[in-house]
Design a protein around this motif. Structure first.
Motif, short mmCIF file in Angstrom:
data_model
loop_
_atom_site.label_atom_id
_atom_site.label_comp_id
_atom_site.label_asym_id
_atom_site.label_seq_id
_atom_site.Cartn_x
_atom_site.Cartn_y
_atom_site.Cartn_z
N GLN A 36 0.83 -1.21 0.00
CA GLN A 36 0.00 0.00 0.00
C GLN A 36 0.87 1.26 0.00
N PRO A 37 1.53 1.57 -1.14
CA PRO A 37 2.36 2.77 -1.19
C PRO A 37 1.54 4.04 -0.99
N ASP A 38 2.10 4.97 -0.27
CA ASP A 38 1.52 6.33 -0.15
C ASP A 38 0.10 6.35 0.39
N ASP A 39 -0.27 5.36 1.24
CA ASP A 39 -1.64 5.34 1.81
C ASP A 39 -2.69 5.30 0.69
N MET A 40 -2.36 4.67 -0.43
CA MET A 40 -3.26 4.67 -1.58
C MET A 40 -4.48 3.78 -1.33
N ASN A 41 -5.55 4.06 -2.08
CA ASN A 41 -6.72 3.20 -2.06
C ASN A 41 -6.38 1.84 -2.66
N LEU A 42 -7.06 0.80 -2.18
CA LEU A 42 -6.91 -0.55 -2.70
C LEU A 42 -8.29 -1.01 -3.19
N PRO A 43 -8.56 -0.84 -4.49
CA PRO A 43 -9.91 -1.10 -5.01
C PRO A 43 -10.38 -2.54 -4.79
N GLU A 44 -11.65 -2.67 -4.46
CA GLU A 44 -12.30 -3.97 -4.28
C GLU A 44 -13.48 -4.08 -5.24
N MET A 45 -13.86 -5.29 -5.57
CA MET A 45 -15.00 -5.52 -6.45
C MET A 45 -16.26 -4.89 -5.85
N GLY A 46 -17.01 -4.19 -6.70
CA GLY A 46 -18.25 -3.56 -6.28
C GLY A 46 -18.11 -2.11 -5.86
N GLU A 47 -16.88 -1.65 -5.63
CA GLU A 47 -16.67 -0.26 -5.22
C GLU A 47 -16.71 0.68 -6.43
N GLN A 48 -17.07 1.93 -6.16
CA GLN A 48 -17.12 2.96 -7.20
C GLN A 48 -15.83 3.78 -7.16
N TYR A 49 -15.31 4.10 -8.36
CA TYR A 49 -14.06 4.87 -8.44
C TYR A 49 -14.11 5.91 -9.55
N LEU A 50 -13.40 7.00 -9.30
CA LEU A 50 -13.01 7.94 -10.34
C LEU A 50 -11.57 7.63 -10.67
N LEU A 51 -11.30 7.27 -11.93
CA LEU A 51 -9.95 6.89 -12.36
C LEU A 51 -9.39 7.91 -13.32
N LEU A 52 -8.11 8.25 -13.13
CA LEU A 52 -7.36 9.08 -14.07
C LEU A 52 -6.18 8.24 -14.53
N LEU A 53 -6.17 7.88 -15.81
CA LEU A 53 -5.28 6.85 -16.32
C LEU A 53 -4.41 7.35 -17.47
N LYS A 54 -3.26 6.70 -17.62
CA LYS A 54 -2.39 6.93 -18.77
C LYS A 54 -2.42 5.70 -19.68
N ASN A 55 -2.45 5.94 -20.98
CA ASN A 55 -2.34 4.84 -21.93
C ASN A 55 -0.97 4.19 -21.79
N ASN A 56 -0.91 2.89 -22.18
CA ASN A 56 0.32 2.13 -21.97
C ASN A 56 0.60 1.20 -23.14
N GLY A 57 0.52 1.73 -24.34
CA GLY A 57 0.80 0.91 -25.51
C GLY A 57 -0.17 -0.23 -25.64
N ASN A 58 0.35 -1.46 -25.79
CA ASN A 58 -0.50 -2.63 -25.94
C ASN A 58 -0.98 -3.20 -24.61
#
Length: 222
Positions: free
Chosen positions: A161-183
């Motif tokens: 759990q780096p930096d006190d980050m959230n650990l997503p679980e099935m069924g939870e709602q999230y706002l995601l900000l993502l970077k593309n990563n090729g393939n």
């Protein structure tokens, strides 16, 4: 090899350097936080998902080349921004000492980019299965847990759990900000930076931190 390098590129996007693994520093729980912080004296314990959590494993400290100090700046760096529900935790793997978790999300709102209605993404951190951890560290690490039964090993995990980050679980709602990563699947920007847990009308950027107005946050990342 190309796939492994892609995963590392994903997880460590824009990292200029990181130190050796360290034990996470203790966190202070906000008065408005709905989550309990894991402290060293709690381990081992069985969580509400039935997982036997053996230990919190040292987490790297990252230095980011990009400026991701505010939601607006995280959004500027992101290729994809969505709101949705976690439908599956696919796997948590260890790649070159970095813990990466693959999850599926079903979008209810697309703010930026053109993702599929349901897609896979990658985040750092997660619950590492016992055998996956031992496959990496070998016999010397397994000796520490020689007293565990086969059944216990089947439900045992190590916490990353780096930096006190959230650990997503099935069924939870999230706002995601993502970077593309090729393939490879897109990855969360930063650690906690692009991973907001949604509970009611509040959004939580970290596991133990207080919430902010979801509507205000969405206005900032549009």
């Amino acid at each position: 090899i190309a796939l492994l390098l892609g995963i590392i590129t994903l997880c460590l996007l824009a990292v200029t350097g990181c130190s050796a693994a360290q034990e996470p520093s203790s966190s202070v729980i906000s008065e408005t936080s709905p989550r309990k912080v894991y402290t060293p004296t709690m381990f081992p314990f069985t969580d509400d998902k039935g997982r036997l959590i053996l230990k919190s494993v040292g987490s790297p400290q990252f230095e980011w080349a990009m400026d991701i100090t505010t939601p607006e700046k995280v959004a500027k760096s992101a290729d994809i921004i969505v709101v949705g529900k976690i439908t599956k935790v696919e796997k948590t793997i260890y790649v070159n000492d970095v813990c990466a978790t693959y999850l599926s999300i079903q979008c209810s709102q697309v703010i930026k980019g053109n993702p599929s209605k349901t897609f896979t993404f990658i985040t750092m951190g997660g619950y590492m299965p016992y055998q996956e951890f031992m496959n990496r560290w070998g016999e010397s690490a397994e000796k520490e847990y020689a007293n565990l039964t086969k059944d216990q090993k089947n439900i045992a995990y190590f916490l990353f759990q780096p930096d006190d980050m959230n650990l997503p679980e099935m069924g939870e709602q999230y706002l995601l900000l993502l970077k593309n990563n090729g393939n490879n699947p897109p990855t969360v920007v930063g650690t906690y930076h692009g991973l907001f847990r949604i509970e009611g009308d509040k959004a939580y950027q970290t596991w133990s931190g207080g919430g902010v107005s979801l509507n205000d946050l969405l206005a900032k990342v549009r």
